[in-house]
Design a protein around this motif. Sequence first.
Motif, PDB file in Angstrom:
ATOM      1  N   UNK A  44       0.827  -1.213   0.000  1.00  0.00           N
ATOM      2  CA  UNK A  44       0.000   0.000   0.000  1.00  0.00           C
ATOM      3  C   UNK A  44       0.860   1.262   0.000  1.00  0.00           C
ATOM      4  N   UNK A  47       1.628   2.425  -3.732  1.00  0.00           N
ATOM      5  CA  UNK A  47       0.727   3.303  -4.498  1.00  0.00           C
ATOM      6  C   UNK A  47       0.104   4.377  -3.606  1.00  0.00           C
ATOM      7  N   UNK A  49      -1.579   4.407  -0.972  1.00  0.00           N
ATOM      8  CA  UNK A  49      -2.865   4.253  -0.268  1.00  0.00           C
ATOM      9  C   UNK A  49      -2.618   4.284   1.231  1.00  0.00           C
ATOM     10  N   UNK A  76      -1.741  11.243  -6.952  1.00  0.00           N
ATOM     11  CA  UNK A  76      -2.489  10.843  -8.143  1.00  0.00           C
ATOM     12  C   UNK A  76      -1.554  10.340  -9.232  1.00  0.00           C
ATOM     13  N   UNK A  79      -0.309   6.887  -8.333  1.00  0.00           N
ATOM     14  CA  UNK A  79      -1.390   5.893  -8.427  1.00  0.00           C
ATOM     15  C   UNK A  79      -1.741   5.579  -9.876  1.00  0.00           C
ATOM     16  N   UNK A  80      -1.601   6.573 -10.758  1.00  0.00           N
ATOM     17  CA  UNK A  80      -1.919   6.327 -12.166  1.00  0.00           C
ATOM     18  C   UNK A  80      -0.885   5.407 -12.816  1.00  0.00           C
ATOM     19  N   UNK A  84      -3.672  -1.292  -8.831  1.00  0.00           N
ATOM     20  CA  UNK A  84      -3.800  -2.074  -7.595  1.00  0.00           C
ATOM     21  C   UNK A  84      -4.949  -3.071  -7.731  1.00  0.00           C
ATOM     22  N   UNK A 156      -5.367   1.021 -17.209  1.00  0.00           N
ATOM     23  CA  UNK A 156      -4.687   2.298 -16.973  1.00  0.00           C
ATOM     24  C   UNK A 156      -3.258   2.274 -17.516  1.00  0.00           C
TER      25      UNK A 156
END
Lengths: 248, 235
Positions: A44, A47, A49, A76, A79-80, A84, A156
């Motif tokens: 986690x 990314x 989170x 962001x 994460x892009x 996940x 993505x």
Amino acid sequence: MKLTNINKSFGDNHVLQDISLDFPEHKTTVMVGPSGSGKSTILRSLNLLGMPDSGHYDFDDFHLDFSQKITNKQKLAVRRSTGMVFQDYNLFPNHTVLGNVIEGPTQVLKQPREQAIATAKDLLNKVGLSGYEKHYPNQLSGGQAQRVAIARALAMHPKYILLDEPTSALDPELEQEVLRVLLQLAHEKQSMVVVTHNMIFAQRVANKIIFVEHGQILYDGDPKEFFSPDNPNERIRKFIASMTMKNL
Amino acid sequence: MWEIVRESIPQLLSAGFKYTIPLAIISFAIGLVLALLSALTRLSQKSGAFLILKAIVRFYVWLFRSTPLLVQLFIVFFGLPYLKIKGILPHGVRMHPFTAGIITFSLNTGAYASETIRASISAVPVGQWEAASAIGMTRLQTIWRVILPQAFRIALPPLSNSFISLVKDTSLAASITIMEMFEVSQQIAAENYQPLLMYSLVAVIYALFTSVLSYLQGWLEHYFNHEVNAKKVNS
């Protein structure tokens, strides 16, 4: 992708203790270890989170210092680039299978809808779910739902896919459906970081293996040596034996 | 008796469609917007100056839930004209009864519905927030595209209840001279000296209105649950 001197505590519980790891591109890195050892917390962190208390994270052009505030823009962007996949799938129940897969590309990447749909259909075909576009998540089996989740992450075009115990909620038959897809992705050199309790799968797919216990890295290296009966670390030998028995 | 009924029904229905229903629909629509903004403010994790806004919203919800609706109507319509501030409001706040009704019913509905919406948003599993964040959606996109559609489905039955209550509560608007159904029934009863008949008749019309709304509620629930009710075609 590299973590350096990462620390994380939940109250008095020091779950990650000054760990440093790197995750090679186009390879499959598998993290194993007992429940509560800190594997998912590491995943986690990758990314963002979950946010470590201190340490550094280098990923592409990003050099993040967790002791400083991480901006939303940085979160962001990371994460892009890191898809996940969760243990509980977490599909959006109000969207169809196709809607789940195109949600990121259309809303986040601002791709034209037609292009996103074409890509989504290819991905659903790849995970063996062609023809399921109009189904809703509650109409799917666990294995199918998890494969949609993988397609959603792939849509993505992330550099890395992070999978948090992707088959733990599945019975053995459905587990195989998902593992087949992951083996195919590994074969295609998709960069992956997988947290799993399935030792047979780990042995088959891992290019690199990390063993985590009590928030510390007890092993970080070659899978062959890790799974060797001659592994000098008795704790690791015992862990592999017990988990393999469970998997069988 | 039937002649009185036949003569009264058109007047009552006219008042219902002219005042009762518009009052309920407009107030509920404004109330829902207030409720959504209040719920999102209270659920926000922002700190600093935002905490003042949170406190204001909490006070608003507390105030309107802890005082009677009739008292709120009287304060807005009869009380505010006496709120005279030199230079700013020399004549107090005077408004048309219908406007006063809309403002009061909207604020009251907003306070109650904000708690319903807040609870519904909280009931959406945390994994949905994480899944949306994981594909890079912003907080606004996550709320709008993922969380609210699911929260709305959860909130629909209690919100429908609130709307049905509101339709009946609009009868209180009679006390601030709005010519809605109950006020009209009172005036007719004063003329024909048949209070039992007139109040029973208006009760039947309220019951009819709310029965139609209950049916619509069932239809809406079925419509918005279609993805949840979709049958498993394989396993």
